[in-house]
Design a protein around this motif. Sequence first.
Motif, PDB file in Angstrom:
ATOM      1  N   ALA A 107       2.680   6.137  -0.846  1.00  0.00           N
ATOM      2  CA  ALA A 107       3.819   6.530  -0.015  1.00  0.00           C
ATOM      3  C   ALA A 107       4.768   5.382   0.287  1.00  0.00           C
ATOM      4  O   ALA A 107       5.972   5.597   0.463  1.00  0.00           O
ATOM      5  CB  ALA A 107       3.311   7.128   1.299  1.00  0.00           C
ATOM      6  N   THR A 108       4.236   4.153   0.353  1.00  0.00           N
ATOM      7  CA  THR A 108       5.055   3.035   0.830  1.00  0.00           C
ATOM      8  C   THR A 108       5.055   1.818  -0.086  1.00  0.00           C
ATOM      9  O   THR A 108       5.937   0.959   0.039  1.00  0.00           O
ATOM     10  CB  THR A 108       4.559   2.565   2.215  1.00  0.00           C
ATOM     11  N   GLY A 109       4.065   1.692  -0.952  1.00  0.00           N
ATOM     12  CA  GLY A 109       3.946   0.493  -1.775  1.00  0.00           C
ATOM     13  C   GLY A 109       3.247  -0.652  -1.076  1.00  0.00           C
ATOM     14  O   GLY A 109       3.078  -1.735  -1.656  1.00  0.00           O
ATOM     15  N   ILE A 110       2.805  -0.454   0.160  1.00  0.00           N
ATOM     16  CA  ILE A 110       2.117  -1.506   0.916  1.00  0.00           C
ATOM     17  C   ILE A 110       0.687  -1.661   0.402  1.00  0.00           C
ATOM     18  O   ILE A 110      -0.067  -0.690   0.350  1.00  0.00           O
ATOM     19  CB  ILE A 110       2.116  -1.195   2.424  1.00  0.00           C
ATOM     20  N   GLU A 111       0.315  -2.886   0.057  1.00  0.00           N
ATOM     21  CA  GLU A 111      -1.027  -3.155  -0.470  1.00  0.00           C
ATOM     22  C   GLU A 111      -1.992  -3.679   0.583  1.00  0.00           C
ATOM     23  O   GLU A 111      -3.207  -3.535   0.440  1.00  0.00           O
ATOM     24  CB  GLU A 111      -0.953  -4.169  -1.617  1.00  0.00           C
ATOM     25  N   SER A 112      -1.476  -4.291   1.638  1.00  0.00           N
ATOM     26  CA  SER A 112      -2.349  -4.915   2.635  1.00  0.00           C
ATOM     27  C   SER A 112      -3.070  -3.865   3.475  1.00  0.00           C
ATOM     28  O   SER A 112      -2.648  -2.706   3.555  1.00  0.00           O
ATOM     29  CB  SER A 112      -1.530  -5.833   3.549  1.00  0.00           C
ATOM     30  N   ASN A 113      -4.169  -4.281   4.105  1.00  0.00           N
ATOM     31  CA  ASN A 113      -4.937  -3.359   4.938  1.00  0.00           C
ATOM     32  C   ASN A 113      -4.119  -2.854   6.118  1.00  0.00           C
ATOM     33  O   ASN A 113      -4.208  -1.693   6.507  1.00  0.00           O
ATOM     34  CB  ASN A 113      -6.222  -4.026   5.430  1.00  0.00           C
ATOM     35  N   ASP A 114      -3.343  -3.750   6.718  1.00  0.00           N
ATOM     36  CA  ASP A 114      -2.384  -3.317   7.737  1.00  0.00           C
ATOM     37  C   ASP A 114      -0.995  -3.380   7.103  1.00  0.00           C
ATOM     38  O   ASP A 114      -0.861  -3.416   5.895  1.00  0.00           O
ATOM     39  CB  ASP A 114      -2.497  -4.165   9.003  1.00  0.00           C
ATOM     40  N   ASP A 115       0.040  -3.390   7.900  1.00  0.00           N
ATOM     41  CA  ASP A 115       1.384  -3.432   7.318  1.00  0.00           C
ATOM     42  C   ASP A 115       1.780  -4.827   6.868  1.00  0.00           C
ATOM     43  O   ASP A 115       2.663  -4.987   6.013  1.00  0.00           O
ATOM     44  CB  ASP A 115       2.422  -2.927   8.331  1.00  0.00           C
ATOM     45  N   GLY A 116       1.135  -5.840   7.460  1.00  0.00           N
ATOM     46  CA  GLY A 116       1.501  -7.210   7.135  1.00  0.00           C
ATOM     47  C   GLY A 116       2.972  -7.467   7.431  1.00  0.00           C
ATOM     48  O   GLY A 116       3.524  -6.956   8.404  1.00  0.00           O
ATOM     49  N   ALA A 117       3.584  -8.235   6.592  1.00  0.00           N
ATOM     50  CA  ALA A 117       5.007  -8.538   6.771  1.00  0.00           C
ATOM     51  C   ALA A 117       5.882  -7.659   5.893  1.00  0.00           C
ATOM     52  O   ALA A 117       7.097  -7.834   5.840  1.00  0.00           O
ATOM     53  CB  ALA A 117       5.262 -10.013   6.449  1.00  0.00           C
ATOM     54  N   GLU A 118       5.258  -6.709   5.228  1.00  0.00           N
ATOM     55  CA  GLU A 118       6.003  -5.873   4.289  1.00  0.00           C
ATOM     56  C   GLU A 118       6.893  -4.866   5.007  1.00  0.00           C
ATOM     57  O   GLU A 118       6.510  -4.275   6.007  1.00  0.00           O
ATOM     58  CB  GLU A 118       5.028  -5.141   3.358  1.00  0.00           C
ATOM     59  N   ARG A 119       8.078  -4.684   4.485  1.00  0.00           N
ATOM     60  CA  ARG A 119       9.010  -3.672   4.973  1.00  0.00           C
ATOM     61  C   ARG A 119       9.462  -2.874   3.753  1.00  0.00           C
ATOM     62  O   ARG A 119      10.409  -3.233   3.066  1.00  0.00           O
ATOM     63  CB  ARG A 119      10.218  -4.316   5.669  1.00  0.00           C
ATOM     64  N   PRO A 120       8.783  -1.800   3.425  1.00  0.00           N
ATOM     65  CA  PRO A 120       9.101  -1.048   2.213  1.00  0.00           C
ATOM     66  C   PRO A 120      10.444  -0.341   2.329  1.00  0.00           C
ATOM     67  O   PRO A 120      10.922  -0.034   3.432  1.00  0.00           O
ATOM     68  CB  PRO A 120       7.959  -0.033   2.124  1.00  0.00           C
ATOM     69  N   ALA A 121      11.053  -0.081   1.195  1.00  0.00           N
ATOM     70  CA  ALA A 121      12.290   0.706   1.183  1.00  0.00           C
ATOM     71  C   ALA A 121      11.937   2.162   1.440  1.00  0.00           C
ATOM     72  O   ALA A 121      10.954   2.692   0.916  1.00  0.00           O
ATOM     73  CB  ALA A 121      12.987   0.552  -0.163  1.00  0.00           C
ATOM     74  N   TYR A 122      12.743   2.801   2.272  1.00  0.00           N
ATOM     75  CA  TYR A 122      12.500   4.212   2.568  1.00  0.00           C
ATOM     76  C   TYR A 122      12.909   5.075   1.378  1.00  0.00           C
ATOM     77  O   TYR A 122      13.957   4.878   0.764  1.00  0.00           O
ATOM     78  CB  TYR A 122      13.289   4.650   3.802  1.00  0.00           C
ATOM     79  N   ASN A 123      12.050   6.031   1.039  1.00  0.00           N
ATOM     80  CA  ASN A 123      12.327   6.986  -0.023  1.00  0.00           C
ATOM     81  C   ASN A 123      12.092   8.381   0.550  1.00  0.00           C
ATOM     82  O   ASN A 123      11.069   8.619   1.197  1.00  0.00           O
ATOM     83  CB  ASN A 123      11.391   6.737  -1.210  1.00  0.00           C
ATOM     84  N   PRO A 124      13.028   9.301   0.347  1.00  0.00           N
ATOM     85  CA  PRO A 124      12.830  10.653   0.878  1.00  0.00           C
ATOM     86  C   PRO A 124      11.515  11.298   0.449  1.00  0.00           C
ATOM     87  O   PRO A 124      11.004  12.201   1.121  1.00  0.00           O
ATOM     88  CB  PRO A 124      14.031  11.421   0.319  1.00  0.00           C
TER      89      PRO A 124
END
Length: 357
Positions: A306-323
């Motif tokens: 859904a987001t492309g985030i690989e870390s266990n939590d959100d970490g410092a990642e800010r994924p691009a929003y996709n509908p």
Amino acid sequence: MNIDFHYGVAYLVARTAGLDVVQATTVAHSCQYVDDATTTGLLFFSGGETYERFASAHTMYDYHNTESQLNRLVWTPFHFLPAGSGTTLEEKAICRPDSDIAREVVRRAIRGAGAQNALHRLGVTLHTYVDTWAHQGFSGIESDFNKVRSLEAEDCTSTDWRARLANATEHLAEEVESDVLTRFFPLGHGAALHYPDQPWAKWSYVNGKGQTVSRDNLPDFIAAADMACRAVRGFLAKDEAFEGLQGLPEPVKEALRQQLSGNRSDDPVVRLQALSDSASLGVIPGLEEAIPTYIDKGIGSWKYVATGIESNDDGAERPAYNPAFEQSDYRHFHDAVKEHRFVVTQEILPGHGLRIA
């Protein structure tokens, strides 16, 4: 209960009850993910969009377990559903198997069978429902009922004196550990160690009220699987009187009984793999298929898709929003968690005289 039941047995039960592979996978994944969704708060997207999530679990040693009353919003609605019996809040908060409140929670999930995230909501509900068998006698609030003394288990069958001595030493260490956990983790069954979650365990303890409690998990786990099957059939038929529907066929029930009693690895992931291997060989009557792989976090997980985030939590990642996020399993699951928590804490429990949030 661990992943072998919340995911493996949930999948087999869902398939037996009539869901197809994709549907059963969604239900089972949601059922297990309740234990793995530990990231709470806002998900921030790079364009400024946000999405709110509630954690449905904590790790056992999370310091919040002892410091935050907000844990009532985690342990009570998802893991230690109150039965509402008794006169005091402490008594009413105790989790009991297949209580009237538990059945009402299931009926509310069945009522929402037409929603986009209905399967995710069913999985979340099944987690809470079957845990009423495993977590009976404990509660999600601070209580003397959660205190454990004189913890014993019948898990040494060897006649060799060395094995018996090693077993006795192990239980002595567990008694010390249980006493420490009783002091520092007053919510849930932390002080009872792993015994509530092992399908084969026969164990006993004395709670903080001085009551001796004896448990035999296997019959309870089979009863939980049987009633979960009825719940899934009720969902498919949109029949809120699910308890009167057919449960597991006796051959399936017996096969599960053999699998749960004989599969005794201390590692629940190993137990899940053994269950999957057996299912692929047709050990479960009516099925001859492996249980789909479960990925909780990282690449391949619902969150990653859904987001492309690989870390266990959100970490410092800010994924691009996709509908496409709006139709993702990750979003549907977290919406189901929010819906479930609201219905349990703000509607069902107050209706039974319990106000915990």
